[in-house]
Write a protein that holds these residues in place. Structure first.
Motif, PDB file in Angstrom:
ATOM      1  N   PHE A  75       0.826  -1.207   0.000  1.00  0.00           N
ATOM      2  CA  PHE A  75       0.000   0.000   0.000  1.00  0.00           C
ATOM      3  C   PHE A  75       0.861   1.259   0.000  1.00  0.00           C
ATOM      4  O   PHE A  75       0.352   2.367   0.141  1.00  0.00           O
ATOM      5  CB  PHE A  75      -0.916  -0.023   1.222  1.00  0.00           C
ATOM      6  CG  PHE A  75      -1.463  -1.394   1.520  1.00  0.00           C
ATOM      7  CD1 PHE A  75      -2.482  -1.929   0.751  1.00  0.00           C
ATOM      8  CD2 PHE A  75      -0.921  -2.170   2.534  1.00  0.00           C
ATOM      9  CE1 PHE A  75      -2.959  -3.206   0.999  1.00  0.00           C
ATOM     10  CE2 PHE A  75      -1.396  -3.447   2.797  1.00  0.00           C
ATOM     11  CZ  PHE A  75      -2.424  -3.970   2.017  1.00  0.00           C
ATOM     12  N   ASP A  76       2.192   1.088  -0.151  1.00  0.00           N
ATOM     13  CA  ASP A  76       3.135   2.202  -0.137  1.00  0.00           C
ATOM     14  C   ASP A  76       3.716   2.358  -1.535  1.00  0.00           C
ATOM     15  O   ASP A  76       4.510   1.536  -1.986  1.00  0.00           O
ATOM     16  CB  ASP A  76       4.242   1.925   0.885  1.00  0.00           C
ATOM     17  CG  ASP A  76       5.227   3.080   1.019  1.00  0.00           C
ATOM     18  OD1 ASP A  76       5.218   3.979   0.154  1.00  0.00           O
ATOM     19  OD2 ASP A  76       5.997   3.077   2.001  1.00  0.00           O
ATOM     20  N   ARG A  77       3.353   3.427  -2.214  1.00  0.00           N
ATOM     21  CA  ARG A  77       3.780   3.592  -3.612  1.00  0.00           C
ATOM     22  C   ARG A  77       5.275   3.884  -3.742  1.00  0.00           C
ATOM     23  O   ARG A  77       5.835   3.826  -4.830  1.00  0.00           O
ATOM     24  CB  ARG A  77       2.973   4.699  -4.286  1.00  0.00           C
ATOM     25  CG  ARG A  77       3.100   6.068  -3.644  1.00  0.00           C
ATOM     26  CD  ARG A  77       2.054   7.018  -4.210  1.00  0.00           C
ATOM     27  NE  ARG A  77       2.090   8.340  -3.586  1.00  0.00           N
ATOM     28  CZ  ARG A  77       2.728   9.377  -4.093  1.00  0.00           C
ATOM     29  NH1 ARG A  77       3.395   9.238  -5.230  1.00  0.00           N
ATOM     30  NH2 ARG A  77       2.708  10.546  -3.483  1.00  0.00           N
ATOM     31  N   PHE A  78       5.923   4.216  -2.619  1.00  0.00           N
ATOM     32  CA  PHE A  78       7.355   4.512  -2.671  1.00  0.00           C
ATOM     33  C   PHE A  78       8.218   3.289  -2.348  1.00  0.00           C
ATOM     34  O   PHE A  78       9.435   3.344  -2.481  1.00  0.00           O
ATOM     35  CB  PHE A  78       7.699   5.637  -1.689  1.00  0.00           C
ATOM     36  CG  PHE A  78       7.031   6.934  -2.022  1.00  0.00           C
ATOM     37  CD1 PHE A  78       7.442   7.676  -3.118  1.00  0.00           C
ATOM     38  CD2 PHE A  78       5.983   7.415  -1.257  1.00  0.00           C
ATOM     39  CE1 PHE A  78       6.831   8.868  -3.446  1.00  0.00           C
ATOM     40  CE2 PHE A  78       5.361   8.618  -1.566  1.00  0.00           C
ATOM     41  CZ  PHE A  78       5.780   9.349  -2.672  1.00  0.00           C
ATOM     42  N   ARG A 184      -2.012  12.548   5.140  1.00  0.00           N
ATOM     43  CA  ARG A 184      -2.711  11.599   6.017  1.00  0.00           C
ATOM     44  C   ARG A 184      -2.473  10.161   5.557  1.00  0.00           C
ATOM     45  O   ARG A 184      -2.232   9.270   6.378  1.00  0.00           O
ATOM     46  CB  ARG A 184      -4.214  11.892   6.042  1.00  0.00           C
ATOM     47  CG  ARG A 184      -4.596  13.216   6.673  1.00  0.00           C
ATOM     48  CD  ARG A 184      -6.084  13.255   7.003  1.00  0.00           C
ATOM     49  NE  ARG A 184      -6.924  12.972   5.850  1.00  0.00           N
ATOM     50  CZ  ARG A 184      -7.396  13.885   5.008  1.00  0.00           C
ATOM     51  NH1 ARG A 184      -7.085  15.175   5.176  1.00  0.00           N
ATOM     52  NH2 ARG A 184      -8.172  13.546   3.991  1.00  0.00           N
ATOM     53  N   ARG A 185      -2.541   9.936   4.254  1.00  0.00           N
ATOM     54  CA  ARG A 185      -2.431   8.567   3.723  1.00  0.00           C
ATOM     55  C   ARG A 185      -0.988   8.089   3.604  1.00  0.00           C
ATOM     56  O   ARG A 185      -0.758   6.883   3.490  1.00  0.00           O
ATOM     57  CB  ARG A 185      -3.120   8.498   2.362  1.00  0.00           C
ATOM     58  CG  ARG A 185      -4.618   8.743   2.427  1.00  0.00           C
ATOM     59  CD  ARG A 185      -5.256   8.726   1.047  1.00  0.00           C
ATOM     60  NE  ARG A 185      -6.694   8.936   1.130  1.00  0.00           N
ATOM     61  CZ  ARG A 185      -7.512   9.017   0.081  1.00  0.00           C
ATOM     62  NH1 ARG A 185      -7.005   8.900  -1.155  1.00  0.00           N
ATOM     63  NH2 ARG A 185      -8.807   9.224   0.241  1.00  0.00           N
ATOM     64  N   GLY A 186      -0.044   9.005   3.622  1.00  0.00           N
ATOM     65  CA  GLY A 186       1.358   8.658   3.487  1.00  0.00           C
ATOM     66  C   GLY A 186       2.128   8.815   4.784  1.00  0.00           C
ATOM     67  O   GLY A 186       2.325   7.864   5.532  1.00  0.00           O
ATOM     68  N   GLU A 226      -4.751   8.749  14.655  1.00  0.00           N
ATOM     69  CA  GLU A 226      -5.753   7.750  14.259  1.00  0.00           C
ATOM     70  C   GLU A 226      -7.108   8.406  14.037  1.00  0.00           C
ATOM     71  O   GLU A 226      -7.833   8.064  13.096  1.00  0.00           O
ATOM     72  CB  GLU A 226      -5.839   6.660  15.317  1.00  0.00           C
ATOM     73  CG  GLU A 226      -6.637   5.446  14.890  1.00  0.00           C
ATOM     74  CD  GLU A 226      -6.495   4.286  15.852  1.00  0.00           C
ATOM     75  OE1 GLU A 226      -6.892   3.169  15.474  1.00  0.00           O
ATOM     76  OE2 GLU A 226      -6.000   4.482  16.978  1.00  0.00           O
ATOM     77  N   ASP A 227      -7.450   9.366  14.886  1.00  0.00           N
ATOM     78  CA  ASP A 227      -8.735  10.054  14.736  1.00  0.00           C
ATOM     79  C   ASP A 227      -8.754  10.912  13.482  1.00  0.00           C
ATOM     80  O   ASP A 227      -9.748  10.926  12.737  1.00  0.00           O
ATOM     81  CB  ASP A 227      -9.001  10.914  15.980  1.00  0.00           C
ATOM     82  CG  ASP A 227     -10.357  11.598  15.923  1.00  0.00           C
ATOM     83  OD1 ASP A 227     -11.381  10.883  15.901  1.00  0.00           O
ATOM     84  OD2 ASP A 227     -10.396  12.847  15.874  1.00  0.00           O
ATOM     85  N   GLU A 228      -7.663  11.619  13.213  1.00  0.00           N
ATOM     86  CA  GLU A 228      -7.603  12.491  12.036  1.00  0.00           C
ATOM     87  C   GLU A 228      -7.671  11.683  10.738  1.00  0.00           C
ATOM     88  O   GLU A 228      -8.199  12.170   9.735  1.00  0.00           O
ATOM     89  CB  GLU A 228      -6.313  13.321  12.073  1.00  0.00           C
ATOM     90  CG  GLU A 228      -6.170  14.287  10.918  1.00  0.00           C
ATOM     91  CD  GLU A 228      -4.976  15.214  11.064  1.00  0.00           C
ATOM     92  OE1 GLU A 228      -4.430  15.644  10.018  1.00  0.00           O
ATOM     93  OE2 GLU A 228      -4.584  15.520  12.213  1.00  0.00           O
ATOM     94  N   TRP A 233      -7.552   5.365   6.564  1.00  0.00           N
ATOM     95  CA  TRP A 233      -6.982   4.036   6.794  1.00  0.00           C
ATOM     96  C   TRP A 233      -7.327   3.579   8.204  1.00  0.00           C
ATOM     97  O   TRP A 233      -7.741   4.371   9.062  1.00  0.00           O
ATOM     98  CB  TRP A 233      -5.470   4.020   6.575  1.00  0.00           C
ATOM     99  CG  TRP A 233      -4.699   5.123   7.248  1.00  0.00           C
ATOM    100  CD1 TRP A 233      -4.295   6.301   6.698  1.00  0.00           C
ATOM    101  CD2 TRP A 233      -4.245   5.160   8.623  1.00  0.00           C
ATOM    102  NE1 TRP A 233      -3.626   7.065   7.629  1.00  0.00           N
ATOM    103  CE2 TRP A 233      -3.573   6.388   8.815  1.00  0.00           C
ATOM    104  CE3 TRP A 233      -4.337   4.279   9.689  1.00  0.00           C
ATOM    105  CZ2 TRP A 233      -3.006   6.751  10.030  1.00  0.00           C
ATOM    106  CZ3 TRP A 233      -3.777   4.637  10.916  1.00  0.00           C
ATOM    107  CH2 TRP A 233      -3.118   5.862  11.072  1.00  0.00           C
ATOM    108  N   ASN A 234      -7.139   2.276   8.412  1.00  0.00           N
ATOM    109  CA  ASN A 234      -7.435   1.656   9.699  1.00  0.00           C
ATOM    110  C   ASN A 234      -6.253   0.780  10.089  1.00  0.00           C
ATOM    111  O   ASN A 234      -5.841  -0.081   9.310  1.00  0.00           O
ATOM    112  CB  ASN A 234      -8.719   0.820   9.592  1.00  0.00           C
ATOM    113  CG  ASN A 234      -9.173   0.262  10.927  1.00  0.00           C
ATOM    114  OD1 ASN A 234      -8.382  -0.293  11.678  1.00  0.00           O
ATOM    115  ND2 ASN A 234     -10.459   0.399  11.213  1.00  0.00           N
ATOM    116  N   LYS A 235      -5.694   1.003  11.265  1.00  0.00           N
ATOM    117  CA  LYS A 235      -4.504   0.236  11.676  1.00  0.00           C
ATOM    118  C   LYS A 235      -4.779  -1.255  11.719  1.00  0.00           C
ATOM    119  O   LYS A 235      -3.880  -2.065  11.473  1.00  0.00           O
ATOM    120  CB  LYS A 235      -4.011   0.706  13.048  1.00  0.00           C
ATOM    121  CG  LYS A 235      -4.890   0.312  14.225  1.00  0.00           C
ATOM    122  CD  LYS A 235      -4.244   0.680  15.545  1.00  0.00           C
ATOM    123  CE  LYS A 235      -5.047   0.183  16.740  1.00  0.00           C
ATOM    124  NZ  LYS A 235      -6.368   0.793  16.836  1.00  0.00           N
TER     125      LYS A 235
END
Length: 293
Positions: A75-78, A184-186, A226-228, A233-235
């Motif tokens: 899920f990590d494009r890098f 947030r996603r990265g 996690e709230d933001e 995403w969900n851990k």
């Protein structure tokens, strides 16, 4: 998964400076990234033996960065490649990273811009933390992932004014909605997992402009991150994926051999048996055997 205990190795963890004046030039004292081969597990193993830490119920000894990359890679494009070595000693599997030709090529092809961005992260720590000299700031933490009890080594950045360990990251300023989504996603997702696996609960992000000037600092707790990011995403998803990899790989690792787990992008993960490289100190085997008596 909940990290249930932290053990600090013999080290001095630098504290956050009380008086920080912005802006700060993160370009100064530039040093190219250190692309030396990955460090092995020997410092962690030495700590286990020295402290007589019982490995009777430990299934895996490794680094938090390895677990984080396993959990997040597809899920990590890098992240396009990794290669981890798994070696079984008694009931314990030691997992470290080895250098591959593909990894060397990735390092060799880093642009000057990418090298400078790496430097900014190191310089951020140097500017915000009190100087303590050349000491390793390592901790060991235990956690359980599925049915596997793990002993995880982590190099930490510093501690805040309350003595709590903090993770520090540099990021570009967020001037547009798309940048905030990518942040947030990265950055927040990756940093959260890195901290969560080691039981670190606080994060400091330094925001720099395109010229490398540190303009602002923001402190987070993991709960706030996690709230933001709850809509991004969900851990539990990442931890579930990590658990699936461990359930697939660890039972295949046989004593007397090493196994290479390689990731090549997408969902392509392989596990290959190779001759034991004799890279673990013999005293570790004696320790593991003694803990079973």
């Amino acid at each position: 998964m909940t990290p249930d205990r932290q053990f600090r190795k013999e080290c001095v963890i630098p504290v956050l400076k009380a008086d920080i004046k912005l802006p700060i030039d993160l370009n100064k004292d530039y040093v190219p990234p250190d692309n030396s081969p990955p460090r092995g597990l020997n410092p962690a193993i030495e700590w286990i033996v020295e402290k007589k830490f019982s490995t009777e119920n430990v299934h895996l000894v490794t680094f938090r960065g390895i677990l984080k990359r396993m959990a997040c890679a597809p899920f990590d494009r890098f992240l396009s490649h990794y290669c981890f070595r798994l070696t079984k000693v008694g009931n314990v599997i030691a997992m470290d990273e080895i250098e591959t030709e593909q990894k060397r090529q990735i390092n060799a092809n880093m642009t000057e811009y990418e090298k400078m961005c790496t430097h900014h992260g190191k310089q951020l720590e140097k500017e915000l933390l009190e100087e303590v000299g050349e000491m390793e700031n390592n901790i060991m933490t235990t956690c359980k992932i599925g049915r596997y009890r793990c002993l995880v080594a982590a190099e930490v950045d510093g501690r805040d004014e309350e003595g709590q360990i903090v993770e520090m990251k540099a990021n570009f300023e967020l001037n547009h909605p798309k940048q905030r989504v990518n942040f947030r996603r990265g950055k927040l997702q990756s940093t959260f997992m890195q901290c969560y696996l080691a039981g670190i609960k606080r994060v400091i992000i330094g925001f720099r402009d395109r010229e490398g000037m540190l303009r602002s600092i923001k402190k987070y707790t993991l709960d706030e991150i996690e709230d933001e990011c709850r809509d991004d995403w969900n851990k539990d998803f990442y931890m579930g994926f990590l658990e699936q990899i461990l359930q697939w790989a660890l039972p295949q690792v046989e004593e007397g051999h090493s196994f290479l787990m390689e990731y090549f992008g997408g969902n392509d993960i392989t596990l290959t048996r190779v001759p034991y490289a004799n890279h673990l100190p013999e005293i570790f085997r004696h320790h593991v055997d003694a803990c079973k008596l």
